[in-house]
Design a protein around this motif. Structure first.
Motif, PDB file in Angstrom:
ATOM      1  N   THR A   1      66.243  44.040 -54.105  1.00  0.00           N
ATOM      2  CA  THR A   1      66.241  43.947 -52.653  1.00  0.00           C
ATOM      3  C   THR A   1      66.033  45.332 -52.049  1.00  0.00           C
ATOM      4  N   ILE A   2      65.244  45.373 -51.014  1.00  0.00           N
ATOM      5  CA  ILE A   2      64.998  46.634 -50.309  1.00  0.00           C
ATOM      6  C   ILE A   2      65.793  46.627 -49.002  1.00  0.00           C
TER       7      ILE A   2
ATOM      8  N   LEU B   1      64.367  51.431 -51.721  1.00  0.00           N
ATOM      9  CA  LEU B   1      64.666  50.689 -52.936  1.00  0.00           C
ATOM     10  C   LEU B   1      65.755  51.486 -53.638  1.00  0.00           C
TER      11      LEU B   1
ATOM     12  N   VAL C   1      54.845  50.522 -56.803  1.00  0.00           N
ATOM     13  CA  VAL C   1      55.745  49.689 -55.997  1.00  0.00           C
ATOM     14  C   VAL C   1      55.013  48.554 -55.277  1.00  0.00           C
TER      15      VAL C   1
ATOM     16  N   TYR D   1      58.089  43.864 -52.333  1.00  0.00           N
ATOM     17  CA  TYR D   1      58.810  44.767 -51.422  1.00  0.00           C
ATOM     18  C   TYR D   1      58.193  44.766 -50.018  1.00  0.00           C
TER      19      TYR D   1
ATOM     20  N   GLN E   1      59.254  41.545 -48.246  1.00  0.00           N
ATOM     21  CA  GLN E   1      60.645  41.662 -47.779  1.00  0.00           C
ATOM     22  C   GLN E   1      60.720  42.550 -46.536  1.00  0.00           C
TER      23      GLN E   1
END
Length: 156
Positions: free
Chosen positions: A3-4, A63, A94, A99, A102
Motif C-alpha cells: 500500500t502506498i 512506498l 515501480v 501504485y 492506488q
C-alpha cells in the motif's frame, strides 16, 4: 501488493524522488525533446519552488518510507469546483505494480472529499497507453482527443 500513501511533497522528498528518476519516453509528444535524466540539485530546487502555488497541491507517492512518484492536483479552480490530476512515477522499477492506480484513487477521493471538487480532469499523451488504462480503470471517462493527447474527466 504493498500500500502506498500520499504525503505533502517537501523539498527533501522531491530531491529523494529525483535522485532515482528516469525519464519515460512514453510521455514525450516530441521525441526530439527526450533525453536521459541527470540529477542536478539546483534544477530540483527550481522545480520544487515552481510548484509552490495556491492553485496546486503537490504530493509525494510514498512506498514505505521512500518517495516513488509525484502526484499533483493542479489548476484548482474553486469557483468551478474542478482541478486537474497529474502523476509521474519515478522509474520502471515501480511501474506496473498498481501504485499509480492506488495513488490516483486516493487523489480523486481527496479532491472530492477534502477540496470539495465536483470534477477532476486528466490527460494522457496518446502513445502512453499505460496511463490511459489506469485513468479508465480508476473511473475517468474519455471526453476528447487531439493529435497529441487524450482528455479525461471524472465527476462526483
Amino acid at each position: 501488493m504493498k500500500t502506498i500513501e500520499l504525503q505533502k511533497m517537501t523539498r527533501e522528498l522531491c530531491h529523494e524522488l529525483y535522485k532515482g528518476w528516469s525519464n519515460d519516453a512514453s510521455i514525450y509528444t516530441d521525441m526530439s525533446l527526450f533525453k536521459p535524466y541527470s540529477y542536478e540539485k539546483a534544477a530540483v530546487d527550481r522545480y520544487f519552488d515552481s510548484k509552490n502555488e495556491t492553485s496546486r497541491i503537490l504530493f509525494a507517492i510514498m512506498l514505505e518510507d521512500r518517495s516513488i512518484g509525484e502526484l499533483q492536483l493542479k489548476r484548482i479552480d474553486r469557483e468551478k469546483a474542478e482541478c486537474t490530476l497529474s502523476i509521474h512515477l519515478q522509474n520502471d522499477a515501480v511501474k506496473g505494480k498498481g501504485y499509480g492506480t492506488q495513488a490516483e484513487r486516493m487523489a480523486v477521493q481527496y479532491a472530492f472529499d477534502e477540496l470539495g471538487m465536483a470534477a477532476v480532469n486528466a490527460d494522457a499523451v496518446r502513445k502512453n497507453i499505460r496511463s490511459q488504462h489506469v485513468l479508465e480503470k480508476v473511473g475517468f471517462r474519455l471526453i476528447a482527443e487531439d493529435d497529441l493527447f487524450k482528455y479525461y474527466r471524472m465527476e462526483r
